[in-house]
Design a protein around this motif. Structure first.
Motif, PDB file in Angstrom:
ATOM      1  N   UNK A 131      -0.150  34.327 -25.339  1.00 12.65           N
ATOM      2  CA  UNK A 131       0.841  33.630 -24.502  1.00 12.65           C
ATOM      3  C   UNK A 131       2.244  34.131 -24.838  1.00 12.65           C
ATOM      4  N   UNK A 132       2.522  34.266 -26.128  1.00  9.38           N
ATOM      5  CA  UNK A 132       3.829  34.794 -26.552  1.00  9.38           C
ATOM      6  C   UNK A 132       4.018  36.232 -26.087  1.00  9.38           C
ATOM      7  N   UNK A 133       2.950  37.002 -26.115  1.00  8.85           N
ATOM      8  CA  UNK A 133       3.033  38.387 -25.639  1.00  8.85           C
ATOM      9  C   UNK A 133       3.345  38.432 -24.142  1.00  8.85           C
ATOM     10  N   UNK A 134       2.767  37.503 -23.396  1.00  6.11           N
ATOM     11  CA  UNK A 134       3.065  37.421 -21.963  1.00  6.11           C
ATOM     12  C   UNK A 134       4.557  37.210 -21.742  1.00  6.11           C
ATOM     13  N   UNK A 135       5.123  36.268 -22.499  1.00  2.00           N
ATOM     14  CA  UNK A 135       6.565  35.987 -22.369  1.00  2.00           C
ATOM     15  C   UNK A 135       7.392  37.203 -22.790  1.00  2.00           C
ATOM     16  N   UNK A 136       6.973  37.874 -23.837  1.00  2.00           N
ATOM     17  CA  UNK A 136       7.706  39.047 -24.318  1.00  2.00           C
ATOM     18  C   UNK A 136       7.688  40.168 -23.276  1.00  2.00           C
ATOM     19  N   UNK A 137       6.515  40.494 -22.776  1.00  2.00           N
ATOM     20  CA  UNK A 137       6.410  41.567 -21.779  1.00  2.00           C
ATOM     21  C   UNK A 137       7.140  41.197 -20.495  1.00  2.00           C
ATOM     22  N   UNK A 138       7.065  39.933 -20.134  1.00  2.00           N
ATOM     23  CA  UNK A 138       7.770  39.452 -18.939  1.00  2.00           C
ATOM     24  C   UNK A 138       9.273  39.606 -19.134  1.00  2.00           C
TER      25      UNK A 138
END
Length: 391
Positions: A131-138
């Motif tokens: 989930x954190x990776x999603x926010x980071x890539x976004x």
């Protein structure tokens, strides 16, 4: 009813029946010999065993049926087990399939859908980290699109770590540069102060402060100018700060020169002039020893604090006719000396002579001297001496 045995299956049937109701064998009413022969001959089983009898066949048939039923039950149980196992496997792998789907959504940059998918997994595997990776890539993608405010929101939800920190600094830096392009220096300063060690952020921060500080300095808003220029060390910022703090026209310098002239007059003339204390200055004015009022910058169109610069002064005294004329004249000397840098007793005398000569037979007089204009105004109640620098 008389019974007879069927010659074929050996079961009892009506002696008048022409056909066996069990095996369908044709039975003749006159077949007595056949009946006798049937009675005499042993009944053979399927294997030609002469010792077997019909009861044994019935028993065997029953056993076969039981065996078949047992086999059917076993097969049914096995089939049901397979179905149960299939359901168990299906549900046991549902999280794995959901996780794989969420990964695919992330790979396709469907960030919002991917986040929802990982959230539904409720901590399965490393779904929280994903989930954190999603926010980071976004957030990184939004930076590339120049949507810095939205990018920072996503990065704030991306947790911590070097990658998040690096992306956040990059975002803040690029947003600051954009602010500067649109002259939004205050916003740029707020950003750059958070990332002073990132690339040339420190230099950009100095540039922003200099631009704002210089603008305030030129408007003579010295108090606020110092907030940006003090200790800046950017271009001529130090010279501006020095000029603000040690401005020859500041109230500190005015009072310094006023008191110096008071010493001269008190020593040479015995004038009895009381010195001024800069701590008594309030609202651009201060009271003298004769209870006259020295007011600064009242004639200026700009609201300038005398703490940093005096553009004009006005000494005024009510009930002046009751005060010793020499003492009043001594305070005039001190006031003009305070107003004019590099003045001395003689130069101040020349200024006062030029303006008072025109006021001998008049209630009002003025005279220009150097870069300033001086006036005297008097009535029975009030007398004033004023000076104003010309632009």
């Amino acid at each position: 009813m008389a019974l007879k045995l069927c010659p074929k299956c050996g079961k009892e049937i009506d002696d008048k029946s022409k056909e066996c109701i069990y095996c369908g064998f044709s039975v003749s009413e006159t077949s007595g010999e056949a009946d006798k022969e049937f009675e005499e001959k042993p009944v053979l089983d399927g294997d030609g065993d002469e010792n077997k009898n019909p009861d044994e066949d019935i028993h065997n048939c029953t056993d076969n049926k039981k065996s078949n039923n047992k086999n059917k039950i076993i097969i049914g149980i096995a089939a049901a087990s397979v179905i149960v196992i299939a359901f168990v496997v299906f549900f046991a792998t549902s999280n794995l399939r959901a996780y794989s789907k969420a990964e695919n959504l992330l790979a396709d940059k469907e960030y919002e859908k991917a986040i929802h998918a990982f959230e539904k997994l409720d901590g399965y595997k490393n779904s929280d980290e994903m989930i954190e990776k999603c926010h980071l890539d976004w957030g990184k993608d939004l930076i590339e699109e120049g949507q810095y405010t939205e990018a920072l929101e996503k990065l704030q939800a991306a947790g911590s770590g070097k990658d998040v920190e690096a992306a956040t600094q990059e975002c803040i830096y690029k947003q600051s540069v954009l602010y500067m392009e649109y002259d939004q220096y205050e916003e740029a300063i707020k950003n750059l102060e958070m990332i002073e060690d990132y690339e040339d952020s420190k230099e950009l921060l100095g540039e922003c402060k200099y631009i704002i500080g210089k603008g305030l300095y030129e408007k003579k808003d010295y108090e606020n100018a110092l907030k940006y220029l003090d200790k800046l060390k950017y271009k001529d910022s130090e010279a501006m700060v020095e000029n603000i703090k040690n401005n020859p026209y500041s109230i500190n310098k005015f009072i310094e020169r006023y008191n110096a002239m008071a010493d001269i007059l008190n020593e040479t003339k015995g004038a009895g002039v009381k010195k001024l204390d800069v701590n008594n200055v309030s609202d651009n004015k201060i009271e003298t020893g004769t209870e006259a009022v020295l007011k600064f910058n009242s004639s200026s169109d700009e609201d300038i604090d005398c703490k940093y610069e005096i553009t004009s002064f006005m000494w005024s005294k009510k009930g002046w006719i009751f005060v010793d004329e020499n003492l009043l004249t001594a305070e005039w000397y001190c006031s003009v000396a305070g107003f004019v840098p590099d003045s001395n007793y003689d130069s101040v005398g020349d200024i006062l002579t030029s303006v008072t000569n025109g006021s001998e037979n008049s209630l009002y007089a003025s005279a220009k001297f150097g870069d300033s204009n001086y006036t005297i105004s008097k009535s029975k109640k009030v007398i004033t001496l004023a000076g104003q620098r010309m632009e």
